[in-house]
Design a protein around this motif. Structure first.
Motif, PDB file in Angstrom:
ATOM      1  N   GLY A 173       2.756  12.669  12.532  1.00 13.03           N
ATOM      2  CA  GLY A 173       2.486  11.367  13.134  1.00 13.03           C
ATOM      3  C   GLY A 173       3.446  10.285  12.671  1.00 13.03           C
ATOM      4  N   ASP A 174       3.133   9.068  13.088  1.00 14.23           N
ATOM      5  CA  ASP A 174       3.929   7.908  12.686  1.00 14.23           C
ATOM      6  C   ASP A 174       3.876   7.780  11.170  1.00 14.23           C
ATOM      7  N   PRO A 175       5.010   7.830  10.484  1.00 13.66           N
ATOM      8  CA  PRO A 175       4.995   7.858   9.017  1.00 13.66           C
ATOM      9  C   PRO A 175       4.334   6.640   8.380  1.00 13.66           C
ATOM     10  N   TYR A 176       4.443   5.474   9.006  1.00  8.93           N
ATOM     11  CA  TYR A 176       3.866   4.263   8.429  1.00  8.93           C
ATOM     12  C   TYR A 176       2.339   4.305   8.467  1.00  8.93           C
ATOM     13  N   ASP A 177       1.788   4.716   9.601  1.00  9.52           N
ATOM     14  CA  ASP A 177       0.327   4.842   9.722  1.00  9.52           C
ATOM     15  C   ASP A 177      -0.184   6.067   8.965  1.00  9.52           C
ATOM     16  N   ALA A 178       0.548   7.171   9.082  1.00 11.33           N
ATOM     17  CA  ALA A 178       0.106   8.431   8.481  1.00 11.33           C
ATOM     18  C   ALA A 178       0.040   8.348   6.960  1.00 11.33           C
ATOM     19  N   LEU A 179       0.988   7.652   6.353  1.00  9.47           N
ATOM     20  CA  LEU A 179       0.983   7.524   4.898  1.00  9.47           C
ATOM     21  C   LEU A 179      -0.224   6.704   4.425  1.00  9.47           C
ATOM     22  N   LEU A 181       0.831  -1.207   0.000  1.00 11.11           N
ATOM     23  CA  LEU A 181       0.000   0.000   0.000  1.00 11.11           C
ATOM     24  C   LEU A 181       0.866   1.258   0.000  1.00 11.11           C
ATOM     25  N   HIS A 182       1.963   1.238   0.769  1.00 10.21           N
ATOM     26  CA  HIS A 182       2.885   2.384   0.767  1.00 10.21           C
ATOM     27  C   HIS A 182       3.435   2.618  -0.639  1.00 10.21           C
ATOM     28  N   MET A 183       3.833   1.547  -1.332  1.00  7.99           N
ATOM     29  CA  MET A 183       4.386   1.722  -2.683  1.00  7.99           C
ATOM     30  C   MET A 183       3.343   2.305  -3.636  1.00  7.99           C
ATOM     31  N   VAL A 184       2.105   1.851  -3.539  1.00  5.84           N
ATOM     32  CA  VAL A 184       1.037   2.378  -4.397  1.00  5.84           C
ATOM     33  C   VAL A 184       0.829   3.867  -4.108  1.00  5.84           C
ATOM     34  N   ILE A 185       0.784   4.216  -2.841  1.00  5.65           N
ATOM     35  CA  ILE A 185       0.582   5.613  -2.442  1.00  5.65           C
ATOM     36  C   ILE A 185       1.757   6.473  -2.910  1.00  5.65           C
ATOM     37  N   GLU A 186       2.977   6.013  -2.662  1.00  8.58           N
ATOM     38  CA  GLU A 186       4.165   6.783  -3.051  1.00  8.58           C
ATOM     39  C   GLU A 186       4.238   6.963  -4.570  1.00  8.58           C
ATOM     40  N   TYR A 187       3.935   5.907  -5.304  1.00  7.08           N
ATOM     41  CA  TYR A 187       3.937   5.989  -6.770  1.00  7.08           C
ATOM     42  C   TYR A 187       2.923   7.032  -7.254  1.00  7.08           C
ATOM     43  N   THR A 188       1.727   7.002  -6.674  1.00  6.84           N
ATOM     44  CA  THR A 188       0.674   7.936  -7.082  1.00  6.84           C
ATOM     45  C   THR A 188       1.048   9.368  -6.732  1.00  6.84           C
ATOM     46  N   ILE A 189       1.613   9.571  -5.548  1.00  9.82           N
ATOM     47  CA  ILE A 189       2.044  10.912  -5.139  1.00  9.82           C
ATOM     48  C   ILE A 189       3.085  11.446  -6.116  1.00  9.82           C
ATOM     49  N   MET A 190       4.058  10.606  -6.478  1.00 11.70           N
ATOM     50  CA  MET A 190       5.122  11.035  -7.398  1.00 11.70           C
ATOM     51  C   MET A 190       4.570  11.337  -8.790  1.00 11.70           C
TER      52      MET A 190
END
Length: 135
Positions: free
Chosen positions: A119-125, A78-87
């Motif tokens: 906040g906690d970067p893992y939860d916050a992202l 999920l983090h990778m999907v979010i980071e990819y979309t943000i970029m």
């Protein structure tokens, strides 16, 4: 049981857990091969058991991380999907994220710092991804 060997002399054993006492004792061991390599078998993150192996290979730090969940439910995915979309939405933040990573920040921490997500970067992202309709 399968065994994976890494150049750091760290061996990762993949096995199916059962409830026998001997496997429980084996599972709870942390195996440290040197200062830069570590295998952790008794780790629980966000109430989910995980297995982690950390090591360096060709001057790059690696972490192998496994959870008993389907891939698309794992936070790492999920983090990778979010980071990819943000970029994709804002390529201009790439330089800031790379700069923070060069300074030692983990990827999630770098994204949250650049985007000013508290906040906690893992939860916050993950929460940011939900609010933004990414996941």
């Amino acid at each position: 049981m399968k065994c994976l060997s890494f150049p750091t002399k760290l061996s990762v054993f993949l096995f199916q857990r059962d409830s026998s006492e001997s496997n429980d004792k084996t599972r709870k061991a942390n195996y440290k091969t040197n200062d830069a390599s570590r295998l952790s078998l008794d780790v629980v993150i966000r109430k989910i058991p995980v297995i982690k192996a950390n090591f360096f290979f060709q001057d790059f730090e690696w972490e192998l991380f496994g959870q008993p969940l389907p891939v698309k439910q794992k936070n790492a995915y999920l983090h990778m999907v979010i980071e990819y979309t943000i970029m994709r939405r804002d390529p201009s933040i790439k330089a800031g994220i790379l700069d923070l990573k060069r300074k030692g920040h983990k990827t999630e921490s770098a994204f949250c710092k650049v985007l000013e997500i508290p906040g906690d970067p893992y939860d916050a992202l993950i929460e940011y991804g939900k609010v933004e309709g990414i996941i």
